[in-house]
Design a protein around this motif. Structure first.
Motif, PDB file in Angstrom:
ATOM      1  N   ALA A 230      11.577 -12.161  -0.674  1.00  0.00           N
ATOM      2  CA  ALA A 230      10.625 -11.081  -0.937  1.00  0.00           C
ATOM      3  C   ALA A 230      11.299  -9.845  -1.514  1.00  0.00           C
ATOM      4  O   ALA A 230      10.811  -9.250  -2.485  1.00  0.00           O
ATOM      5  CB  ALA A 230       9.871 -10.727   0.346  1.00  0.00           C
ATOM      6  N   LEU A 231      12.435  -9.435  -0.941  1.00  0.00           N
ATOM      7  CA  LEU A 231      13.099  -8.231  -1.429  1.00  0.00           C
ATOM      8  C   LEU A 231      13.719  -8.467  -2.802  1.00  0.00           C
ATOM      9  O   LEU A 231      13.684  -7.578  -3.665  1.00  0.00           O
ATOM     10  CB  LEU A 231      14.165  -7.768  -0.438  1.00  0.00           C
ATOM     11  N   ALA A 232      14.274  -9.645  -3.010  1.00  0.00           N
ATOM     12  CA  ALA A 232      14.830  -9.977  -4.316  1.00  0.00           C
ATOM     13  C   ALA A 232      13.740  -9.903  -5.389  1.00  0.00           C
ATOM     14  O   ALA A 232      13.969  -9.395  -6.495  1.00  0.00           O
ATOM     15  CB  ALA A 232      15.456 -11.373  -4.290  1.00  0.00           C
ATOM     16  N   LYS A 244       9.846   1.980 -11.353  1.00  0.00           N
ATOM     17  CA  LYS A 244       8.533   2.306 -10.788  1.00  0.00           C
ATOM     18  C   LYS A 244       8.058   1.184  -9.865  1.00  0.00           C
ATOM     19  O   LYS A 244       8.412   0.022 -10.051  1.00  0.00           O
ATOM     20  CB  LYS A 244       7.511   2.508 -11.904  1.00  0.00           C
ATOM     21  N   TYR A 245       7.268   1.544  -8.880  1.00  0.00           N
ATOM     22  CA  TYR A 245       6.647   0.550  -8.004  1.00  0.00           C
ATOM     23  C   TYR A 245       5.418   1.180  -7.369  1.00  0.00           C
ATOM     24  O   TYR A 245       5.288   2.399  -7.281  1.00  0.00           O
ATOM     25  CB  TYR A 245       7.614   0.077  -6.915  1.00  0.00           C
ATOM     26  N   ARG A 246       4.516   0.340  -6.934  1.00  0.00           N
ATOM     27  CA  ARG A 246       3.310   0.824  -6.266  1.00  0.00           C
ATOM     28  C   ARG A 246       3.527   0.796  -4.757  1.00  0.00           C
ATOM     29  O   ARG A 246       3.899  -0.234  -4.195  1.00  0.00           O
ATOM     30  CB  ARG A 246       2.099  -0.019  -6.638  1.00  0.00           C
ATOM     31  N   GLU A 247       3.260   1.912  -4.109  1.00  0.00           N
ATOM     32  CA  GLU A 247       3.460   2.012  -2.667  1.00  0.00           C
ATOM     33  C   GLU A 247       2.625   0.992  -1.906  1.00  0.00           C
ATOM     34  O   GLU A 247       3.058   0.440  -0.899  1.00  0.00           O
ATOM     35  CB  GLU A 247       3.115   3.431  -2.196  1.00  0.00           C
ATOM     36  N   GLN A 248       1.434   0.694  -2.387  1.00  0.00           N
ATOM     37  CA  GLN A 248       0.515  -0.192  -1.671  1.00  0.00           C
ATOM     38  C   GLN A 248       0.652  -1.654  -2.075  1.00  0.00           C
ATOM     39  O   GLN A 248      -0.081  -2.497  -1.563  1.00  0.00           O
ATOM     40  CB  GLN A 248      -0.928   0.270  -1.906  1.00  0.00           C
ATOM     41  N   SER A 249       1.554  -1.969  -2.975  1.00  0.00           N
ATOM     42  CA  SER A 249       1.712  -3.365  -3.377  1.00  0.00           C
ATOM     43  C   SER A 249       2.220  -4.203  -2.211  1.00  0.00           C
ATOM     44  O   SER A 249       3.008  -3.738  -1.385  1.00  0.00           O
ATOM     45  CB  SER A 249       2.683  -3.470  -4.557  1.00  0.00           C
ATOM     46  N   ASP A 257       8.381  -3.658   3.008  1.00  0.00           N
ATOM     47  CA  ASP A 257       7.764  -2.427   3.521  1.00  0.00           C
ATOM     48  C   ASP A 257       8.834  -1.463   4.029  1.00  0.00           C
ATOM     49  O   ASP A 257       8.775  -0.257   3.768  1.00  0.00           O
ATOM     50  CB  ASP A 257       6.788  -2.748   4.657  1.00  0.00           C
ATOM     51  N   LEU A 258       9.816  -2.010   4.752  1.00  0.00           N
ATOM     52  CA  LEU A 258      10.881  -1.170   5.293  1.00  0.00           C
ATOM     53  C   LEU A 258      11.765  -0.617   4.174  1.00  0.00           C
ATOM     54  O   LEU A 258      12.227   0.528   4.245  1.00  0.00           O
ATOM     55  CB  LEU A 258      11.730  -1.989   6.275  1.00  0.00           C
ATOM     56  N   PHE A 259      12.000  -1.431   3.147  1.00  0.00           N
ATOM     57  CA  PHE A 259      12.799  -0.977   2.008  1.00  0.00           C
ATOM     58  C   PHE A 259      12.086   0.157   1.272  1.00  0.00           C
ATOM     59  O   PHE A 259      12.720   1.131   0.855  1.00  0.00           O
ATOM     60  CB  PHE A 259      13.066  -2.147   1.066  1.00  0.00           C
TER      61      PHE A 259
END
Length: 288
Positions: A230-232, A244-249, A257-259
């Motif tokens: 998942a993190l990869a 960029k990334y979406r907080e709610q994704s 979530d922790l990352f």
């Protein structure tokens, strides 16, 4: 910012401030560790909880809220498209004492089908057979309040202690403490090495470390070909989006979530730089 970057060597365990976080550049010796939570449901005295029917639905809703809808053992997201998966599971198998453990609220956790129906069941019959004496002691003069309970009673704590000696599982909810050290058994995710490890903030003795490692192995958290990517996948998506990334994704494991909590206050440039470093290290690990 509540996040903490732990570094090896003399800086290990030292909290760093938000400015350092934002300016962070990871060296080859740095450790980036995510603290996996202990799940502590906030039971309401006004709600009726249990295992079946409406009390069961109430408890399931609370446990999903407590774990942010993740398995309490492997941290996988319990959601498939728009449908919630996973189910209530008995920390100490209800087959040991159907009468008292089935509706025991503190004895009920939330797990994915694989952890509940397969991995956690390994050795179950042997455990049940070896715990008959502990069961008799548990039942003797037991004043059970059933699903009215909101915390572990003394009788349950003694049974749990004996169970943990046999199973070496970090039972959820509420977790487990070392029998001699009394330290809470906690797990971290080592981002650099893409693996779960015993929490390095605690001075665990050999028994504690062996217990936690057995738990990690039981649920195959680090097994090649099975462990979460998942993190990869998240860092690869961030790189493709130039930081960029979406907080709610949503991604299929709690570690993402922790990352996100770790990088929330970083600039886009620093997020991109960090994800590129992680990606380079992780891609080799997953290819092998």
């Amino acid at each position: 910012m509540a996040s903490e970057i732990e570094k090896s060597g003399t800086n290990k365990g030292t909290e760093v401030n938000s400015q350092t976080d934002r300016d962070m550049v990871m060296s080859a010796n740095d450790k980036f560790l995510l603290d996996m939570p202990t799940f502590l449901p906030d039971y309401s005295e006004q709600e009726e909880y249990g295992y079946k029917n409406k009390p069961g639905r109430n408890l399931e809703e609370l446990l999903r809220k407590s774990s942010k809808n993740h398995c309490m053992y492997c941290y996988s997201l319990l959601k498939n498209d728009r449908v919630n998966i996973g189910h209530l599971e008995h920390s100490i198998e209800k087959s040991l004492d159907e009468l008292h453990l089935t509706e025991c609220v503190p004895n009920i956790a939330l797990a994915c089908p694989n952890c509940n129906q397969s991995l956690k069941k390994v050795g179950e019959k042997k455990r049940i057979a070896e715990l008959q004496e502990a069961k008799i002691e548990f039942e003797t003069k037991l004043v059970c309040r059933g699903n009215v309970c909101r915390s572990e009673c003394e009788k349950y704590k003694k049974l749990k202690k004996e169970y943990c000696r046999k199973a070496q599982i970090i039972l959820q909810p509420s977790g487990v403490r070392g029998e001699n050290s009394n330290l809470e058994y906690k797990i971290q995710y080592d981002v650099n090495n893409a693996e779960f490890i015993p929490d390095e903030k605690y001075q665990y003795d050999e028994y504690d470390l062996d217990y936690i490692k057995r738990h990690i192995n039981r649920f195959k958290l680090n097994d090649p070909g099975i462990k979460t990517k998942a993190l990869a996948n998240f860092v690869e998506d961030v790189i493709e989006a130039d930081g960029k990334y979406r907080e709610q994704s949503e991604y299929p494991n709690y570690i993402v979530d922790l990352f996100k909590e770790k990088i929330r206050d970083m600039s886009q440039e620093k997020v991109l730089e960090l994800c590129e470093q992680i990606y380079i290290r992780n891609v080799i690990l997953f290819r092998t």
